[in-house]
Scaffold this motif. Structure first.
Motif, mmCIF file in Angstrom:
data_model
loop_
_atom_site.group_PDB
_atom_site.id
_atom_site.type_symbol
_atom_site.label_atom_id
_atom_site.label_comp_id
_atom_site.label_asym_id
_atom_site.label_seq_id
_atom_site.Cartn_x
_atom_site.Cartn_y
_atom_site.Cartn_z
ATOM 1 N N GLN A 248 0.832 -1.205 0.000
ATOM 2 C CA GLN A 248 0.000 0.000 0.000
ATOM 3 C C GLN A 248 0.872 1.263 0.000
ATOM 4 N N ARG A 249 1.896 1.241 0.857
ATOM 5 C CA ARG A 249 2.787 2.395 0.955
ATOM 6 C C ARG A 249 3.503 2.637 -0.377
ATOM 7 N N MET A 250 3.976 1.531 -0.996
ATOM 8 C CA MET A 250 4.684 1.665 -2.269
ATOM 9 C C MET A 250 3.779 2.217 -3.364
ATOM 10 N N ALA A 251 2.558 1.669 -3.442
ATOM 11 C CA ALA A 251 1.633 2.094 -4.493
ATOM 12 C C ALA A 251 1.305 3.584 -4.350
ATOM 13 N N PHE A 252 0.977 4.013 -3.122
ATOM 14 C CA PHE A 252 0.631 5.420 -2.916
ATOM 15 C C PHE A 252 1.829 6.327 -3.169
ATOM 16 N N SER A 253 3.008 5.877 -2.731
ATOM 17 C CA SER A 253 4.208 6.690 -2.924
ATOM 18 C C SER A 253 4.466 6.922 -4.412
ATOM 19 N N LEU A 254 4.362 5.842 -5.222
ATOM 20 C CA LEU A 254 4.600 5.990 -6.659
ATOM 21 C C LEU A 254 3.550 6.914 -7.286
ATOM 22 N N LEU A 255 2.271 6.703 -6.931
ATOM 23 C CA LEU A 255 1.199 7.501 -7.532
ATOM 24 C C LEU A 255 1.311 8.974 -7.154
ATOM 25 N N GLN A 256 1.673 9.228 -5.882
ATOM 26 C CA GLN A 256 1.694 10.616 -5.422
ATOM 27 C C GLN A 256 2.953 11.365 -5.834
ATOM 28 N N ARG A 257 4.090 10.639 -5.822
ATOM 29 C CA ARG A 257 5.339 11.367 -5.965
ATOM 30 C C ARG A 257 6.224 10.970 -7.138
ATOM 31 N N ASN A 258 6.026 9.792 -7.695
ATOM 32 C CA ASN A 258 7.011 9.345 -8.686
ATOM 33 C C ASN A 258 6.402 8.458 -9.769
ATOM 34 N N ARG B 255 -19.125 10.589 2.967
ATOM 35 C CA ARG B 255 -18.133 10.663 1.891
ATOM 36 C C ARG B 255 -16.845 11.319 2.386
ATOM 37 N N TYR B 256 -15.856 11.407 1.486
ATOM 38 C CA TYR B 256 -14.538 11.919 1.874
ATOM 39 C C TYR B 256 -14.152 13.133 1.061
ATOM 40 N N PHE B 257 -13.142 13.816 1.551
ATOM 41 C CA PHE B 257 -12.458 14.804 0.724
ATOM 42 C C PHE B 257 -10.972 14.699 1.026
ATOM 43 N N VAL B 258 -10.172 14.469 -0.029
ATOM 44 C CA VAL B 258 -8.735 14.250 0.163
ATOM 45 C C VAL B 258 -7.956 15.495 -0.223
ATOM 46 N N LEU B 259 -7.186 16.035 0.736
ATOM 47 C CA LEU B 259 -6.428 17.264 0.485
ATOM 48 C C LEU B 259 -5.183 16.993 -0.349
ATOM 49 N N MET B 260 -4.682 15.763 -0.350
ATOM 50 C CA MET B 260 -3.408 15.406 -0.987
ATOM 51 C C MET B 260 -2.281 16.284 -0.438
ATOM 52 N N GLY B 261 -2.266 16.462 0.886
ATOM 53 C CA GLY B 261 -1.237 17.270 1.526
ATOM 54 C C GLY B 261 -1.849 18.099 2.640
ATOM 55 N N HIS B 262 -1.163 19.164 3.034
ATOM 56 C CA HIS B 262 -1.701 20.074 4.038
ATOM 57 C C HIS B 262 -1.198 21.480 3.741
ATOM 58 N N LEU B 263 -1.846 22.470 4.343
ATOM 59 C CA LEU B 263 -1.409 23.854 4.154
ATOM 60 C C LEU B 263 0.022 23.993 4.643
ATOM 61 N N SER B 264 0.858 24.656 3.874
ATOM 62 C CA SER B 264 2.241 24.859 4.275
ATOM 63 C C SER B 264 2.762 26.108 3.574
ATOM 64 N N PRO B 265 2.431 27.296 4.138
ATOM 65 C CA PRO B 265 2.770 28.564 3.468
ATOM 66 C C PRO B 265 4.263 28.677 3.149
ATOM 67 N N LEU B 266 5.133 28.125 4.034
ATOM 68 C CA LEU B 266 6.577 28.232 3.805
ATOM 69 C C LEU B 266 6.999 27.489 2.537
ATOM 70 N N ASP B 267 6.278 26.409 2.208
ATOM 71 C CA ASP B 267 6.584 25.669 0.983
ATOM 72 C C ASP B 267 5.740 26.161 -0.192
ATOM 73 N N GLY B 268 4.992 27.228 0.044
ATOM 74 C CA GLY B 268 4.165 27.769 -1.039
ATOM 75 C C GLY B 268 2.922 26.952 -1.328
#
Lengths: 200, 200
Positions: free
Chosen positions: A26-36, B104-117
């Motif tokens: 699961q970690r590998m699949a998400f890592s590839l999809l999200q970042r690489n 249902r869900y909502f996926v942010l795919m990250g979080h607020l991070s003003p320093l990283d823009g």
């Protein structure tokens, strides 16, 4: 409830890798999809090519996509006539990493195991015999694993070498360098004592 | 000296997987070549398809190859009007595994991070805002990670909910079930004390 069938298939497929369970997959699949994704595509391509094109070297039976691998076809490595017999292609990398061996290899791709029906021809000893008949081999260095099966295989090959008047040697068993004596098991220590050599 | 270029390329490509170093990559490559070429080909195929076809759900932004994922398109999951906001698609699997959430869900795919823009629109808050304007949402459950960034993101979204008169709640912080109290860190214990509830 899963949100993507392809994602599920990817997680399932990743589990064919050794040491990868459901969580790592699961970690590998998400890592590839999200970042690489680019890396994922490159991996798909490398896998596809390697699985279909890599076969075995005609002479030493290691993995290669050529007919004869780069070690066997290198004339410099044929000079001293030494052949190091190992159980798996990974062992070649280990021996090469020492930088102490400049001969060629022979890979058994396993070891003798009569109970599992693995006999001499299954580990390519007919190929090795043919090489002893046709090539000038000065020494066969037996570097099979230090297990019961590995020892038995080494002894079998040593007798084979005797038939063709080829010198056979076995790598030394003993205390690993850098460890503490009290942590070494009894069998290893017995081997180490029996194999002692004079200093003066 | 390596014996196969394709094998080297495969080992290199395997290292794009998280937690896979040179030794693991070597072990994986040899294991597939020696024992499971079929599995390797299936993995290549699954990777190829997943990397090219999986996109994001129009409504919740999780990974899916459809336009709308199976959770968002399920009419039963729209009934109670709850939306659980998480940072990554893996978090959906974790919440689904509890079996306690039917919205249902909502996926942010990250979080607020003003320093990283990384601002509100980078984590899809414009999409969430649009949903609050157009759908009947009874409650937004903020299940971002219990980190500084996760907390900040949760507070930002809570204020956004306020503007649209949508109820916002945060998942509880406290002592994990099954642990020992003396091993719990101070901050968690403070949260746990502050969030205490009456028994009688």
């Amino acid at each position: 409830m899963r949100t993507s069938q392809l994602l599920e298939q990817l997680m399932e497929a990743l589990r064919c890798l050794p040491g990868v369970g459901p969580k790592s997959a699961q970690r590998m699949a998400f890592s590839l999809l999200q970042r690489n994704r680019q890396g994922g595509l490159q991996l798909a391509d490398a896998l596809q090519k390697a699985m279909t094109e890599i076969g075995h070297c005609r002479d030493c039976r290691t993995f290669t996509e050529e007919e004869v691998c780069s070690i066997c076809s290198n004339p410099r490595r044929q000079e001293n006539g030494q052949i190091c017999v190992v159980e798996s292609p990974a062992d070649i990398l280990a021996v090469e990493a020492t930088g102490q061996f400049s001969g060629r290899y022979f890979v058994l791709m396993g070891h003798l195991s009569p109970l599992d029906g693995i006999g001499p021809s299954d580990i390519g000893l007919d190929v090795l015999e043919f090489r002893m008949q046709t090539e000038t081999i000065s020494e066969v260095i037996l570097a099979t694993n230090p297990t019961v099966e590995g020892e038995a295989t080494a002894h079998y090959i040593a007798e084979l070498c005797g038939e063709y008047q080829v010198e056979a040697s076995r790598i030394a068993h003993g205390v690993p360098v850098g460890g503490e004596l009290e942590l070494v098991d009894g069998t290893t220590l017995s081997h180490s004592l029996a194999g002692r050599h004079k200093l003066i």
